[in-house]
Design a protein around this motif. Structure first.
Motif, PDB file in Angstrom:
ATOM      1  N   PRO A   1     -12.897  17.667 -20.095  1.00  0.00           N
ATOM      2  CA  PRO A   1     -13.932  17.491 -20.722  1.00  0.00           C
ATOM      3  C   PRO A   1     -14.345  19.113 -20.948  1.00  0.00           C
ATOM      4  CG  PRO A   1     -14.569  15.965 -19.805  1.00  0.00           C
ATOM      5  CD  PRO A   1     -12.653  16.197 -19.318  1.00  0.00           C
ATOM      6  N   ARG A   2     -14.486  19.732 -19.466  1.00  0.00           N
ATOM      7  CA  ARG A   2     -15.035  21.263 -19.091  1.00  0.00           C
ATOM      8  C   ARG A   2     -13.708  22.356 -19.056  1.00  0.00           C
ATOM      9  NH1 ARG A   2     -17.061  16.646 -16.805  1.00  0.00           N
ATOM     10  NH2 ARG A   2     -16.060  17.229 -15.081  1.00  0.00           N
ATOM     11  N   ALA A   3     -13.036  21.946 -19.776  1.00  0.00           N
ATOM     12  CA  ALA A   3     -11.817  23.363 -19.116  1.00  0.00           C
ATOM     13  C   ALA A   3     -10.808  23.148 -20.170  1.00  0.00           C
ATOM     14  CB  ALA A   3     -11.256  23.146 -18.033  1.00  0.00           C
ATOM     15  N   ALA A   4     -10.076  24.221 -20.394  1.00  0.00           N
ATOM     16  CA  ALA A   4      -9.144  24.624 -21.036  1.00  0.00           C
ATOM     17  C   ALA A   4      -8.124  24.496 -19.847  1.00  0.00           C
ATOM     18  CB  ALA A   4      -9.018  26.031 -21.804  1.00  0.00           C
ATOM     19  N   GLU A   5      -6.511  25.126 -20.561  1.00  0.00           N
ATOM     20  CA  GLU A   5      -6.103  24.958 -19.328  1.00  0.00           C
ATOM     21  C   GLU A   5      -4.544  25.681 -19.104  1.00  0.00           C
ATOM     22  OE1 GLU A   5      -2.300  21.520 -17.377  1.00  0.00           O
ATOM     23  OE2 GLU A   5      -4.544  21.117 -18.249  1.00  0.00           O
ATOM     24  N   LEU A   6      -4.003  26.716 -18.775  1.00  0.00           N
ATOM     25  CA  LEU A   6      -2.995  27.330 -18.480  1.00  0.00           C
ATOM     26  C   LEU A   6      -2.112  26.523 -18.202  1.00  0.00           C
ATOM     27  CD1 LEU A   6      -2.575  29.690 -20.407  1.00  0.00           C
ATOM     28  CD2 LEU A   6      -3.424  31.226 -18.806  1.00  0.00           C
ATOM     29  N   LEU A   7      -0.816  26.620 -18.821  1.00  0.00           N
ATOM     30  CA  LEU A   7       0.335  25.936 -17.787  1.00  0.00           C
ATOM     31  C   LEU A   7       1.339  26.749 -17.548  1.00  0.00           C
ATOM     32  CD1 LEU A   7       1.128  23.122 -16.521  1.00  0.00           C
ATOM     33  CD2 LEU A   7       2.441  23.148 -18.289  1.00  0.00           C
TER      34      LEU A   7
ATOM     35  N   ALA B   1       5.926  20.271 -23.250  1.00  0.00           N
ATOM     36  CA  ALA B   1       4.556  20.061 -23.012  1.00  0.00           C
ATOM     37  C   ALA B   1       3.909  19.990 -24.945  1.00  0.00           C
ATOM     38  CB  ALA B   1       4.342  20.719 -22.599  1.00  0.00           C
ATOM     39  N   GLY B   2       2.834  19.185 -24.843  1.00  0.00           N
ATOM     40  CA  GLY B   2       2.063  19.615 -25.993  1.00  0.00           C
ATOM     41  C   GLY B   2       0.591  19.208 -26.435  1.00  0.00           C
TER      42      GLY B   2
ATOM     43  N   ASP C   1       8.429  29.876 -18.518  1.00  0.00           N
ATOM     44  CA  ASP C   1       7.046  29.972 -19.229  1.00  0.00           C
ATOM     45  C   ASP C   1       5.593  29.616 -19.259  1.00  0.00           C
ATOM     46  OD1 ASP C   1       9.719  30.663 -20.856  1.00  0.00           O
ATOM     47  OD2 ASP C   1       9.970  29.131 -21.003  1.00  0.00           O
ATOM     48  N   VAL C   2       4.739  29.988 -20.572  1.00  0.00           N
ATOM     49  CA  VAL C   2       3.060  29.501 -19.803  1.00  0.00           C
ATOM     50  C   VAL C   2       3.382  29.023 -21.101  1.00  0.00           C
ATOM     51  CG1 VAL C   2       1.486  30.676 -19.969  1.00  0.00           C
ATOM     52  CG2 VAL C   2       3.108  31.871 -18.279  1.00  0.00           C
ATOM     53  N   PHE C   3       2.569  28.299 -21.252  1.00  0.00           N
ATOM     54  CA  PHE C   3       1.894  27.068 -22.641  1.00  0.00           C
ATOM     55  C   PHE C   3       0.347  26.726 -22.181  1.00  0.00           C
ATOM     56  CE2 PHE C   3       1.361  23.277 -25.403  1.00  0.00           C
ATOM     57  CZ  PHE C   3       2.164  24.496 -26.649  1.00  0.00           C
ATOM     58  N   LEU C   4      -1.126  26.946 -23.004  1.00  0.00           N
ATOM     59  CA  LEU C   4      -1.926  27.401 -23.485  1.00  0.00           C
ATOM     60  C   LEU C   4      -2.400  25.544 -23.865  1.00  0.00           C
ATOM     61  CD1 LEU C   4      -4.986  27.582 -22.868  1.00  0.00           C
ATOM     62  CD2 LEU C   4      -4.812  29.300 -25.047  1.00  0.00           C
ATOM     63  N   PHE C   5      -3.749  25.240 -22.826  1.00  0.00           N
ATOM     64  CA  PHE C   5      -3.818  23.574 -23.842  1.00  0.00           C
ATOM     65  C   PHE C   5      -5.546  24.391 -23.894  1.00  0.00           C
ATOM     66  CE2 PHE C   5      -0.673  21.925 -20.498  1.00  0.00           C
ATOM     67  CZ  PHE C   5       0.115  21.285 -21.423  1.00  0.00           C
ATOM     68  N   PRO C   6      -6.004  24.372 -25.572  1.00  0.00           N
ATOM     69  CA  PRO C   6      -7.228  24.561 -25.230  1.00  0.00           C
ATOM     70  C   PRO C   6      -8.313  23.129 -24.597  1.00  0.00           C
ATOM     71  CG  PRO C   6      -5.500  24.829 -27.664  1.00  0.00           C
ATOM     72  CD  PRO C   6      -4.967  23.528 -26.690  1.00  0.00           C
TER      73      PRO C   6
ATOM     74  N   ALA D   1      10.654  18.434 -11.792  1.00  0.00           N
ATOM     75  CA  ALA D   1      10.013  20.082 -12.274  1.00  0.00           C
ATOM     76  C   ALA D   1       9.012  20.409 -11.338  1.00  0.00           C
ATOM     77  CB  ALA D   1       9.861  20.177 -13.864  1.00  0.00           C
ATOM     78  N   VAL D   2       8.500  21.388 -11.155  1.00  0.00           N
ATOM     79  CA  VAL D   2       7.437  21.669 -10.793  1.00  0.00           C
ATOM     80  C   VAL D   2       6.320  22.737 -11.603  1.00  0.00           C
ATOM     81  CG1 VAL D   2       6.464  22.959  -8.437  1.00  0.00           C
ATOM     82  CG2 VAL D   2       7.983  22.198  -8.703  1.00  0.00           C
ATOM     83  N   ALA D   3       5.329  22.962 -11.899  1.00  0.00           N
ATOM     84  CA  ALA D   3       3.925  23.811 -12.815  1.00  0.00           C
ATOM     85  C   ALA D   3       3.471  23.967 -11.893  1.00  0.00           C
ATOM     86  CB  ALA D   3       4.430  22.671 -14.029  1.00  0.00           C
ATOM     87  N   LEU D   4       2.124  25.038 -12.298  1.00  0.00           N
ATOM     88  CA  LEU D   4       1.156  25.706 -12.170  1.00  0.00           C
ATOM     89  C   LEU D   4       0.312  25.515 -12.963  1.00  0.00           C
ATOM     90  CD1 LEU D   4       1.817  28.020  -9.546  1.00  0.00           C
ATOM     91  CD2 LEU D   4       1.016  25.757  -8.723  1.00  0.00           C
ATOM     92  N   ALA D   5      -1.074  25.032 -12.563  1.00  0.00           N
ATOM     93  CA  ALA D   5      -2.245  25.153 -13.935  1.00  0.00           C
ATOM     94  C   ALA D   5      -2.960  25.500 -13.021  1.00  0.00           C
ATOM     95  CB  ALA D   5      -2.051  23.907 -14.460  1.00  0.00           C
TER      96      ALA D   5
END
Length: 226
Positions: free
Chosen positions: A115-121, A130-131, A150-155, A170-174
């Motif tokens: 509720p208080r942030a966008a996210e860059l994965l 991802a979606g 690869d990088v994906f943005l969640f608004p 799998a491993v990801a950083l956000a």
């Protein structure tokens, strides 16, 4: 005319003010190392600030993000959140870092929103589907299959998810744009609320059989961050 101009100006000011308070406050000092002690003089972003003269490099440091999380749970996912409680120097900087570990063959970070942030994965290992879904009335789905690098943005505030579609972990950083982004896991909130939501509400809202709703409300809903 003066009244109209005044109302327009008032509306603009309200819009600017509402936008200004939607994000973490800007820091007014070099840093505000979070402290649990209430004897400190300054209270910023929900944390007391340590005397800057007593700050050390350790206040801005964390070791262990290379360690894999335990994904042997219902969802096959583990989320390691690095926030101001972990790195006190993050306080007032408006950043949260997250490591996400996915089990092979279907590890899932379920639909949720911040509720208080966008996210860059950023995917480091494995193959992740991802979606995110836009808000009313369109509900448009944006998805990508992400591979290492690869990088994906969640608004900001939108419902999103990640699923490991590979045969290996799998491993990801956000990175999230708030030191306290919050998280609302949709299924947990809807079917795992305490006390439970009236089944009639969920039956009609989700077009489900009432017996199925009651069954879902009795399930144990996993918090991925635990």
């Amino acid at each position: 005319m003066k009244v109209v101009n005044f109302l327009v100006a008032l509306a603009v000011l309200a819009l600017v003010f509402s936008s200004a308070i939607a994000y973490d406050p800007s820091p007014l000092q070099d840093f505000c190392v979070a402290s649990n002690g209430s004897d400190s003089a300054v209270f910023v972003n929900g944390k007391f600030c340590k005397d800057p003269n007593h700050a050390t490099a350790d206040d801005f440091f964390f070791s262990g993000l290379n360690m894999a999380g335990n994904t042997s749970n219902q969802l096959g996912v583990h989320i390691n959140i690095i926030d101001a409680d972990v790195i006190p120097g993050l306080n007032t900087n408006g950043i949260t870092l997250v490591r996400i570990d996915f089990a092979a063959n279907g590890g899932l970070n379920p639909p949720h929103n911040h509720p208080r942030a966008a996210e860059l994965l950023t995917v480091l290992e494995g193959t992740v589907y991802a979606g995110f879904v836009t808000s009313n009335p369109d509900h448009r789905l944006f998805t990508k299959v992400l591979k290492p690098g690869d990088v994906f943005l969640f608004p900001f505030g939108l419902i999103h998810f990640q699923l490991n579609i590979g045969k290996t972990p799998a491993v990801a950083l956000a990175v999230l744009t708030s030191q306290n982004p919050g998280v609302d896991t949709i299924a947990n909130a809807v079917f795992g609320s305490n006390p439970p939501i009236n089944p009639d509400v969920l039956t009609k809202a989700f077009h489900l059989d009432k017996n199925l709703v009651s069954k879902l409300q009795k399930q144990v809903w996993v918090d991925p961050s635990e």
